[in-house]
Design an enzyme around this catalytic site. Structure first.
Site, PDB file in Angstrom:
ATOM      1  CB  THR A 175     -10.914  -3.459  -4.752  1.00  0.00           C
ATOM      2  OG1 THR A 175     -11.634  -3.896  -3.747  1.00  0.00           O
ATOM      3  CG2 THR A 175     -12.204  -3.098  -5.796  1.00  0.00           C
ATOM      4  CG  ASP A 182     -13.557  -3.369  -0.833  1.00  0.00           C
ATOM      5  OD1 ASP A 182     -13.765  -4.576   0.005  1.00  0.00           O
ATOM      6  OD2 ASP A 182     -12.001  -2.378  -0.325  1.00  0.00           O
ATOM      7  N   GLY A 225     -15.247  -4.354   3.729  1.00  0.00           N
ATOM      8  CA  GLY A 225     -15.830  -3.394   3.129  1.00  0.00           C
ATOM      9  C   GLY A 225     -15.629  -2.172   4.667  1.00  0.00           C
ATOM     10  N   GLY A 260      -6.807  -1.154  -6.911  1.00  0.00           N
ATOM     11  CA  GLY A 260      -8.065  -0.355  -6.828  1.00  0.00           C
ATOM     12  C   GLY A 260      -8.175   1.358  -6.437  1.00  0.00           C
ATOM     13  NE  ARG A 283      -3.733  -1.964   2.247  1.00  0.00           N
ATOM     14  CZ  ARG A 283      -4.719  -1.837   1.101  1.00  0.00           C
ATOM     15  NH1 ARG A 283      -5.152  -1.409   0.553  1.00  0.00           N
ATOM     16  NH2 ARG A 283      -5.353  -2.916   1.438  1.00  0.00           N
TER      17      ARG A 283
HETATM   18  O1  F6P Z   1      -8.789  -4.206  -0.711  1.00  0.00           O
HETATM   19  C1  F6P Z   1      -9.535  -3.925   0.054  1.00  0.00           C
HETATM   20  C2  F6P Z   1      -9.747  -4.254   1.732  1.00  0.00           C
HETATM   21  O2  F6P Z   1      -9.605  -5.574   1.676  1.00  0.00           O
HETATM   22  C3  F6P Z   1     -11.027  -3.712   2.087  1.00  0.00           C
HETATM   23  O3  F6P Z   1     -11.813  -4.805   1.878  1.00  0.00           O
HETATM   24  C4  F6P Z   1     -10.782  -4.117   3.398  1.00  0.00           C
HETATM   25  O4  F6P Z   1     -11.459  -3.622   4.378  1.00  0.00           O
HETATM   26  C5  F6P Z   1      -8.508  -3.387   3.626  1.00  0.00           C
HETATM   27  O5  F6P Z   1      -8.597  -4.102   2.047  1.00  0.00           O
HETATM   28  C6  F6P Z   1      -8.444  -4.814   4.064  1.00  0.00           C
HETATM   29  O6  F6P Z   1      -6.828  -3.709   4.505  1.00  0.00           O
HETATM   30  P1  F6P Z   1      -5.446  -4.078   4.643  1.00  0.00           P
HETATM   31  O7  F6P Z   1      -4.884  -5.809   4.809  1.00  0.00           O
HETATM   32  O8  F6P Z   1      -4.649  -3.612   4.575  1.00  0.00           O
HETATM   33  O9  F6P Z   1      -5.495  -4.527   6.105  1.00  0.00           O
END
Ligand code: F6P
Length: 357
Positions: free
Chosen positions: A134, A136, A179, A111, A74
């Site tokens: 994604t 989502d 989500g 995404g 990220r």
């Molecule tokens: O990529 C989307 C997602 O899976 C969302 O649905 C979720 O809220 C978020 O990423 C979780 O992020 P991470 O993997 O950084 O905890």
């Protein structure tokens, strides 16, 4: 000769490899004269010039493999203009890598945040083709994202499994679905899994209405109730707070997530036993489902065609069941949310599903 840079950015999903395979297979049907530079861990690889040269061979046999052969990370859009710890200008660094490798274009799978940065690079003069990834399904400008249907399958099967144990014990169960900002995944898995109550970020709930729905089922002689709750579900009271006040409240929240707060309220008010299941990142894991394999292949083929035609500055998209494209300038900065008065919500309500509103 086509020199293509490729990266996968943000949270992963099941069909990233399948999509890259589609792009590469598509390109090689046009020409053998292709060089592919795979950037490691998303934009990080582009910023720090960390890449691997890939051949068609690297994309063979990965249709069914989850995750991403390139790795992901990220890199928040809001920090792209903020220099790194060593004072490096990230945007300039990405441009430097692009020009140093004499790339014809970047193929960027990701995404919302990823597409925003893709648009920034487009504004900076780079050739970019975006692909909508994604679980989502919240990217503006496409009816469907790859990863979504695979995640729906997993979240649905979690609810299915809960159904049998819920029926045995006569309890209330909450399944928390991924989500934070949008509820597509919860909505689809909730309907597919036969949830009785579905709570989404887009429809703030009233806890009294949630408890009423549980009581109603009890009175009807139903032994259990299943709630599909999105990570970002929000109460009416919290939705009325300012962004700043809500953030402060979340920081002070004693519960690990919203489901635990809802469970506590239900237990305290109605005395029924509540259990919580959080499938979490399993929703992003494993093989892509057949639907996603088909979608990824189609999106990849379109991306290859766009690269050959030098149609840059777009995200490949699904529109009315056709593979199409949407300008990145339109995609950037928007979210595709569930409309509270949309057909799917009305139909779910028509069969007695409560949204707590
Ligand atoms: O990529 C989307 C997602 O899976 C969302 O649905 C979720 O809220 C978020 O990423 C979780 O992020 P991470 O993997 O950084 O905890």
């Amino acid at each position: 000769m086509k020199r293509i840079g490729m990266l996968t950015s943000g949270g992963d999903c099941q069909a990233l490899n399948a999509t890259m395979r589609g792009v590469v297979k598509g390109l090689y049907t046009y020409t053998d004269d292709v060089e592919i530079y795979g950037f490691i861990d998303g934009y990080k690889g582009l910023i720090y010039s960390n890449f691997r040269m890939l051949t068609a061979q690297d994309f063979s046999g990965i249709l069914t493999r989850g995750g991403t052969i390139l790795g992901s990370s990220r890199q928040p859009f809001k920090l792209m203009r903020v220099p790194d710890a060593n004072g490096l200008d990230k945007v300039e660094a990405m441009k430097h890598t692009y020009y140093k490798l004499k790339l014809d274009c970047l193929v960027i799978l990701g995404g919302n945040g990823t597409q925003k940065t893709a648009n920034l690079l487009r504004e900076e003069g780079l050739n970019v083709v975006g692909l909508p990834k994604t679980i989502d399904n919240d990217i503006w400008g496409t009816d469907m994202t790859f990863g979504f249907q695979s995640a729906v399958d997993i979240a649905t099967s979690a609810i299915d499994c809960i159904h049998t144990t819920a029926a045995s014990h006569g309890r209330v169960f909450i399944v928390e679905v991924m989500g934070h900002k949008v509820g597509w995944l919860t909505l689809h898995a909730g309907i597919a899994g036969g949830a009785d109550i579905i709570l989404l970020p887009e429809i703030p709930y009233d806890i009294d209405k949630v408890i009423e729905a549980i009581d109603k089922r009890n009175k009807q002689g139903k032994r259990f109730t299943i709630l599909a709750v999105a990570e970002g579900a929000i109460s009416k009271e919290d939705a009325a707070l300012s962004k700043k006040e809500y953030k402060k409240k979340l920081e002070a929240r004693k519960y690990p997530s919203i489901s635990y707060e809802i469970a506590d309220q239900i237990q305290a008010r109605s005395g029924v036993e509540v259990r919580i299941t959080v499938p979490g990142h399993t929703q992003r894991g494993g093989s892509p489902c057949p639907y996603d394999r088909v979608l990824s292949t189609r999106l990849g083929a379109k991306a290859a065609e766009m690269i050959m035609k030098e149609e840059y500055g777009y995200m490949v998209a699904v529109k009315n069941n056709r593979i199409d494209k949407t300008p990145l300038s339109e995609v950037a900065g928007k979210l595709k949310m569930v409309e509270p008065d949309s057909g799917i919500i009305q139909e779910a309500k028509a069969i007695g599903i409560s949204f707590g509103d």
